[in-house]
Design a protein around this motif. Structure first.
Motif, PDB file in Angstrom:
ATOM      1  N   VAL A 172      -0.320   1.812 -14.729  1.00 14.11           N
ATOM      2  CA  VAL A 172      -1.711   2.043 -15.106  1.00 14.11           C
ATOM      3  C   VAL A 172      -2.508   0.785 -14.794  1.00 14.11           C
ATOM      4  N   PHE A 173      -3.652   0.960 -14.139  1.00 10.64           N
ATOM      5  CA  PHE A 173      -4.541  -0.136 -13.774  1.00 10.64           C
ATOM      6  C   PHE A 173      -5.894   0.065 -14.424  1.00 10.64           C
ATOM      7  N   ASP A 174      -6.553  -1.040 -14.782  1.00  9.52           N
ATOM      8  CA  ASP A 174      -7.906  -0.925 -15.313  1.00  9.52           C
ATOM      9  C   ASP A 174      -8.892  -0.811 -14.147  1.00  9.52           C
ATOM     10  N   ALA A 175     -10.177  -0.713 -14.461  1.00  8.82           N
ATOM     11  CA  ALA A 175     -11.198  -0.506 -13.431  1.00  8.82           C
ATOM     12  C   ALA A 175     -11.359  -1.701 -12.504  1.00  8.82           C
ATOM     13  N   ARG A 176     -10.850  -2.852 -12.913  1.00 14.26           N
ATOM     14  CA  ARG A 176     -10.904  -4.036 -12.052  1.00 14.26           C
ATOM     15  C   ARG A 176      -9.669  -4.170 -11.179  1.00 14.26           C
ATOM     16  N   GLY A 177      -8.743  -3.240 -11.309  1.00 15.77           N
ATOM     17  CA  GLY A 177      -7.527  -3.270 -10.510  1.00 15.77           C
ATOM     18  C   GLY A 177      -6.411  -4.085 -11.112  1.00 15.77           C
ATOM     19  N   ARG A 178      -6.545  -4.478 -12.372  1.00 11.50           N
ATOM     20  CA  ARG A 178      -5.503  -5.255 -13.045  1.00 11.50           C
ATOM     21  C   ARG A 178      -4.519  -4.301 -13.720  1.00 11.50           C
ATOM     22  N   GLU A 179      -3.254  -4.631 -13.598  1.00 17.65           N
ATOM     23  CA  GLU A 179      -2.224  -3.802 -14.218  1.00 17.65           C
ATOM     24  C   GLU A 179      -2.307  -3.915 -15.735  1.00 17.65           C
ATOM     25  N   VAL A 180      -2.251  -2.751 -16.397  1.00 20.01           N
ATOM     26  CA  VAL A 180      -2.323  -2.701 -17.853  1.00 20.01           C
ATOM     27  C   VAL A 180      -0.974  -2.319 -18.453  1.00 20.01           C
ATOM     28  N   ARG A 181      -0.315  -1.316 -17.882  1.00 18.77           N
ATOM     29  CA  ARG A 181       0.952  -0.819 -18.429  1.00 18.77           C
ATOM     30  C   ARG A 181       1.831  -0.283 -17.311  1.00 18.77           C
TER      31      ARG A 181
ATOM     32  N   THR B  32       0.832  -1.189   0.000  1.00 19.59           N
ATOM     33  CA  THR B  32       0.000   0.000   0.000  1.00 19.59           C
ATOM     34  C   THR B  32       0.874   1.249   0.000  1.00 19.59           C
ATOM     35  N   LEU B  33       0.263   2.344  -0.369  1.00 18.91           N
ATOM     36  CA  LEU B  33       0.903   3.653  -0.314  1.00 18.91           C
ATOM     37  C   LEU B  33       0.172   4.458   0.742  1.00 18.91           C
ATOM     38  N   GLU B  34       0.877   5.351   1.397  1.00 21.07           N
ATOM     39  CA  GLU B  34       0.245   6.147   2.447  1.00 21.07           C
ATOM     40  C   GLU B  34      -0.196   7.486   1.869  1.00 21.07           C
ATOM     41  N   ILE B  35      -1.511   7.709   1.864  1.00 20.85           N
ATOM     42  CA  ILE B  35      -2.068   8.968   1.368  1.00 20.85           C
ATOM     43  C   ILE B  35      -1.747  10.069   2.362  1.00 20.85           C
ATOM     44  N   ASP B  36      -1.319  11.223   1.851  1.00 21.50           N
ATOM     45  CA  ASP B  36      -0.989  12.354   2.714  1.00 21.50           C
ATOM     46  C   ASP B  36      -2.241  12.814   3.449  1.00 21.50           C
ATOM     47  N   GLY B  37      -2.149  12.923   4.760  1.00 19.54           N
ATOM     48  CA  GLY B  37      -3.276  13.375   5.569  1.00 19.54           C
ATOM     49  C   GLY B  37      -4.312  12.293   5.802  1.00 19.54           C
ATOM     50  N   GLY B  38      -4.015  11.067   5.435  1.00 23.03           N
ATOM     51  CA  GLY B  38      -4.946   9.960   5.604  1.00 23.03           C
ATOM     52  C   GLY B  38      -4.179   8.690   5.851  1.00 23.03           C
ATOM     53  N   GLY B  39      -4.860   7.609   5.719  1.00 26.08           N
ATOM     54  CA  GLY B  39      -4.229   6.320   5.939  1.00 26.08           C
ATOM     55  C   GLY B  39      -3.734   5.717   4.648  1.00 26.08           C
ATOM     56  N   PRO B  40      -3.461   4.437   4.691  1.00 20.86           N
ATOM     57  CA  PRO B  40      -2.977   3.750   3.494  1.00 20.86           C
ATOM     58  C   PRO B  40      -4.080   3.615   2.455  1.00 20.86           C
ATOM     59  N   VAL B  41      -3.695   3.580   1.197  1.00 18.14           N
ATOM     60  CA  VAL B  41      -4.643   3.310   0.119  1.00 18.14           C
ATOM     61  C   VAL B  41      -4.257   1.976  -0.504  1.00 18.14           C
ATOM     62  N   ARG B  42      -5.229   1.123  -0.632  1.00 16.02           N
ATOM     63  CA  ARG B  42      -5.021  -0.149  -1.284  1.00 16.02           C
ATOM     64  C   ARG B  42      -5.585  -0.038  -2.695  1.00 16.02           C
ATOM     65  N   LEU B  43      -4.935  -0.677  -3.644  1.00 15.36           N
ATOM     66  CA  LEU B  43      -5.406  -0.599  -5.019  1.00 15.36           C
ATOM     67  C   LEU B  43      -6.830  -1.112  -5.154  1.00 15.36           C
ATOM     68  N   ALA B  44      -7.214  -2.071  -4.319  1.00  9.53           N
ATOM     69  CA  ALA B  44      -8.571  -2.598  -4.370  1.00  9.53           C
ATOM     70  C   ALA B  44      -9.597  -1.491  -4.104  1.00  9.53           C
ATOM     71  N   ALA B  45      -9.218  -0.493  -3.314  1.00  8.70           N
ATOM     72  CA  ALA B  45     -10.125   0.611  -3.000  1.00  8.70           C
ATOM     73  C   ALA B  45     -10.336   1.527  -4.202  1.00  8.70           C
ATOM     74  N   LEU B  46      -9.481   1.431  -5.208  1.00  7.80           N
ATOM     75  CA  LEU B  46      -9.584   2.288  -6.385  1.00  7.80           C
ATOM     76  C   LEU B  46     -10.389   1.631  -7.504  1.00  7.80           C
ATOM     77  N   ARG B  47     -10.824   0.399  -7.309  1.00 11.13           N
ATOM     78  CA  ARG B  47     -11.554  -0.315  -8.365  1.00 11.13           C
ATOM     79  C   ARG B  47     -12.839   0.424  -8.706  1.00 11.13           C
ATOM     80  N   GLY B  48     -13.237   0.258  -9.961  1.00  6.84           N
ATOM     81  CA  GLY B  48     -14.435   0.922 -10.457  1.00  6.84           C
ATOM     82  C   GLY B  48     -14.090   1.926 -11.545  1.00  6.84           C
ATOM     83  N   ASN B  49     -12.877   2.445 -11.512  1.00 11.05           N
ATOM     84  CA  ASN B  49     -12.371   3.360 -12.527  1.00 11.05           C
ATOM     85  C   ASN B  49     -10.905   3.029 -12.776  1.00 11.05           C
ATOM     86  N   PRO B  50     -10.408   3.356 -13.977  1.00 14.73           N
ATOM     87  CA  PRO B  50      -8.969   3.196 -14.185  1.00 14.73           C
ATOM     88  C   PRO B  50      -8.196   4.030 -13.162  1.00 14.73           C
ATOM     89  N   ALA B  51      -6.975   3.610 -12.889  1.00 19.25           N
ATOM     90  CA  ALA B  51      -6.128   4.319 -11.925  1.00 19.25           C
ATOM     91  C   ALA B  51      -4.695   4.363 -12.441  1.00 19.25           C
TER      92      ALA B  51
END
Length: 177
Positions: A142-151, A45-64
């Motif tokens: 780059v990740f797709d909306a399902r959290g899979r790495e694309v590039r 995970t990466l630590e978001i500034d001013g918040g807690g860790p962000v997991r890639l699973a939390a970003l699913r639903g849109n590309p990231a």
């Protein structure tokens, strides 16, 4: 063009050797690598500034996009500006994490400032940098909306131009499969 990293000095010969092997294996110097990380272990995970860790699973639903950058890296700062333009053009449809590798978080925060309101500032540990394979800066995944790495992009690009648009189109297509 990528910037050298003080992480090489801090992590010692092991990281430098991995960087040399990764460069030697890079396809034709294109700077864009397709595929997922080699290890089966989940990415840290990466630590978001001013918040807690962000997991890639939390970003699913849109590309990231996770973009590793440093305050001392001129190409990184130019790339952050293009990532900001891209994210602003896709509000609510793209998550962009700007993961600073600066040892001093205050320096990373100052360099990030308020210039990138559509990006989420995060801080990457040495372990995260190694696991993502981000041995030179800038480095983006780059990740797709399902959290899979694309590039993986191992150099600075203009994300608001054709290269970036093409990768996001690929991420959108991958999400529909």
């Amino acid at each position: 063009m990528s910037c050298g990293s003080p992480l090489h000095r801090r992590a010692g010969w092991r990281v430098a050797a991995v960087a040399i092997l990764a460069f030697a294996a890079a396809p034709g110097g294109a700077g864009i690598v397709v595929g997922a990380p080699a290890a089966a272990e989940p990415l840290p995970t990466l630590e978001i500034d001013g918040g807690g860790p962000v997991r890639l699973a939390a970003l699913r639903g849109n590309p990231a996009i996770v973009s590793f950058w440093a305050s001392w890296c001129v190409p990184c700062r130019a790339e952050l500006a293009s990532l900001e333009r891209l994210a602003a053009s896709r509000p609510g449809r793209l998550a962009v994490i700007a993961a600073s590798v600066d040892d001093d978080r205050a320096v990373g925060r100052a360099a990030f400032g308020r210039a990138y309101p559509h990006l989420r500032l995060a801080f990457a540990s040495l372990r995260a940098v190694e696991r993502y394979g981000a041995l030179g800066m800038p480095y983006s995944v780059v990740f797709d909306a399902r959290g899979r790495e694309v590039r993986r992009v191992t150099r600075a690009i203009d994300w608001s131009a054709a290269d970036g648009a093409g990768m996001l189109a690929q991420a959108d297509r991958s999400s529909r499969r």
